[in-house]
Scaffold this active site. Sequence first.
Site, PDB file in Angstrom:
ATOM      1  N   GLU A 142       0.822  -1.222   0.000  1.00  0.00           N
ATOM      2  CA  GLU A 142       0.000   0.000   0.000  1.00  0.00           C
ATOM      3  C   GLU A 142       0.852   1.267   0.000  1.00  0.00           C
ATOM      4  O   GLU A 142       0.842   2.040   0.971  1.00  0.00           O
ATOM      5  CB  GLU A 142      -0.960   0.007   1.185  1.00  0.00           C
ATOM      6  CG  GLU A 142      -2.010  -1.068   1.102  1.00  0.00           C
ATOM      7  CD  GLU A 142      -3.104  -0.908   2.153  1.00  0.00           C
ATOM      8  OE1 GLU A 142      -2.871  -0.228   3.170  1.00  0.00           O
ATOM      9  OE2 GLU A 142      -4.183  -1.475   1.960  1.00  0.00           O
ATOM     10  N   GLU A 196      -6.501  -7.819  -0.310  1.00  0.00           N
ATOM     11  CA  GLU A 196      -6.889  -7.780   1.102  1.00  0.00           C
ATOM     12  C   GLU A 196      -8.339  -7.359   1.229  1.00  0.00           C
ATOM     13  O   GLU A 196      -8.781  -6.431   0.552  1.00  0.00           O
ATOM     14  CB  GLU A 196      -6.091  -6.724   1.875  1.00  0.00           C
ATOM     15  CG  GLU A 196      -4.627  -6.974   2.050  1.00  0.00           C
ATOM     16  CD  GLU A 196      -3.971  -5.838   2.845  1.00  0.00           C
ATOM     17  OE1 GLU A 196      -4.681  -5.100   3.561  1.00  0.00           O
ATOM     18  OE2 GLU A 196      -2.752  -5.678   2.726  1.00  0.00           O
TER      19      GLU A 196
HETATM   20  C1  GAL Z   1      -4.228  -2.470   5.108  1.00  0.00           C
HETATM   21  C2  GAL Z   1      -2.790  -2.940   5.240  1.00  0.00           C
HETATM   22  C3  GAL Z   1      -2.667  -4.173   6.098  1.00  0.00           C
HETATM   23  C4  GAL Z   1      -3.475  -4.016   7.355  1.00  0.00           C
HETATM   24  C5  GAL Z   1      -4.912  -3.730   6.977  1.00  0.00           C
HETATM   25  C6  GAL Z   1      -5.821  -3.577   8.168  1.00  0.00           C
HETATM   26  O1  GAL Z   1      -4.286  -1.116   4.833  1.00  0.00           O
HETATM   27  O2  GAL Z   1      -2.241  -3.214   3.984  1.00  0.00           O
HETATM   28  O3  GAL Z   1      -1.307  -4.380   6.402  1.00  0.00           O
HETATM   29  O4  GAL Z   1      -2.954  -2.963   8.091  1.00  0.00           O
HETATM   30  O5  GAL Z   1      -4.965  -2.523   6.262  1.00  0.00           O
HETATM   31  O6  GAL Z   1      -7.147  -3.299   7.760  1.00  0.00           O
END
Ligand code: GAL
Length: 663
Positions: A152, A309
């Site tokens: 990110e 994710e």
């Molecule tokens: C994303 C990040 C992850 C984790 C996640 C939590 O932004 O890539 O590492 O922090 O959020 O929601």
Amino acid sequence: MQSLILQLAGLGYGGDYNPEQWSPEVWREDVALMREAGVNLVTVGVFSWAFLEPAPGRYEFGWLDEVMDLLADHGIFVDLATGTASPPPWFSHAHPESLPVDADGRRLWYGSRQAFCPSSPVYRQAAAALVEQLATRYADHPALALWHVHNEYGCHNPRCYCDVSAAAFRTWLRRRYGSLDDLNRAWGTAFWSQRYTAWEQILPPRATPTFPNPTQLLDFQRFCSDELLECYRLERDILRRITPDVPVTTNLMAASTWELDYWAWGRELDVVSNDHYLWAADPHNHIGLSLAADLTRSLAGGRPWLLMEHSTSAVNWQPRNVAKKPGQARRNSLTHIARGADGALFFQWRASAAGAEKFHSGMVPHAGTDSKIWREVVRLGSDLRSLAEVAGSTVEADVAILLDYSSIWAQEQDSHPSRDMTAVEEIRAWHRTLWRAGITADFAHPGGDLSRYRLVLAPALYLLSAEHAAALASYVHEGGSLVVGPFSGIADENDHIWLGGYPGALRDLLGVRVEEFFPLLEGETIPLSNGATGRIWSELGRATDAEVLATFASGPVAGSPALTRKQHGSGTAWYVATRFDDDDLGKLLSQVTEAAGVRPTVEAPAGVEAVRRRHPDGRTYLFLINHTDDDVTISVEGKDLLTGRTIASPLRLPAGDVAVLQQ
Ligand code: GAL
């Protein structure tokens, strides 16, 4: 069936796996559970720098070797992260000059993550060295399927204002403008005595007594996006050199952040991947999810992409972290798949026991496997296996929504006619309205190829270059339908107003000339002659050469056009001079889509999402997602891949359920 990731025989399923937080006994339990859930792809090492390089130049791969081997032995592929998003304390302590600085000159310290300046040479060198080591070590590892560069980019450090960044900004500006005279012209520095006489005088837009120069701000955002992209390219090029056959990605945050110009990023990724989290307090959050998926697909040029994710349930970073209801995570994942994802991964495999994210859900929750979350994780794995043949198919849309990051940045600056005239909310509203009408939309850049779309919407396009305005005009002249929202076509790419009457860049195409803006006060509305209600914005103008479909009906702009249409042969250019609530916007877009011959995917009850994916050989998959609390019936037939049942119309789809019909 050609999967996005070649080794996977179907869709990807898994999540971020952070074995360094657990003992080797737990690793063995992990791989057994991964198999039980049908996991075939995990992202390893996103935050492992401190473990991979515990001291400068001393690399320790033993633990990762063991993890990689264990995964390979269990048939699980790895999206191997380069680990460069969180430099370890030893690094930042030794190189405090690599830490980022905010606009007030405050240095931000280590102790969380992403504490680095994107322009820092010492950070870049250390990151490159780690990537070189990792790529060399794992080049031939059987588990390696994909490289996951960084994590990110710009999530916490999109902009740095330090002296190193200032120098890099000047280099970027020299490349863009060549001469100081050109820069002075582009930045409009005749205003407020801002004329620069030497490059060294130019700074990032640090805190200053009042509004900074708007073009300086805009260029700084462009620079920051490019600078982070440069960090990505540096790592990507090393990986390509050492492992030319392994695709490379980095996880974007499309529709969660608007800070980076993701059109430029999309072009640099072998596999476009995205992270998406529901905003719990938003009652339309499942529509926001669809927008994120549509945007990601568009950034991938329509090709399949990877959901890198999302969450099985609650996150930890909103004011109130609401858990997902039973079935909600399944609908979320399958919506991403419906809209073109070839895999659904979560953050993270096992919920952490310590650290800032210990209250974030995972695939294996704190409660263990006797839990709602685990049962849903296992069920989703089985659903995705049933959908294996969907991999490689694509989504077709007849409508494009124009989106230009520079335009958003410029439109959302201060010192404009109304702070309410923002871009992103308007773009979301137009997408939401299409969603409710069951119409799938792509996003497109105004300079992109629009010829395949029956309808192009420009809800918010404040900044428009002469070249892009000409491209929109050709689209209409060749028979396309274009709808332009208020405060569009106002300024050029340097944020200089197009003179002679608004919207200067589109005046002739729309056949409208506006002489003065009349923004409304907070909460104020204005009636329109067609019964609709204008919000936020009105303007004084006239139709020079367009049919007036509605006028403002009261106040100082009474009689000025609020909605117009101009024919150009078989092409049409519509102009909307105010903002509507969702109902009025729905009526307008239903008129526009009908005129453009755009139809919903299928006729489905309100709250049921319908999207179709298609293989080049003609096989199609109709995804039907029931977001309502009621059972519904839909007149469709086909074989439901999730249940294996053949459906003779009508399909009965229970509340909250999903069907995927092979047709
Ligand atoms: C994303 C990040 C992850 C984790 C996640 C939590 O932004 O890539 O590492 O922090 O959020 O929601």
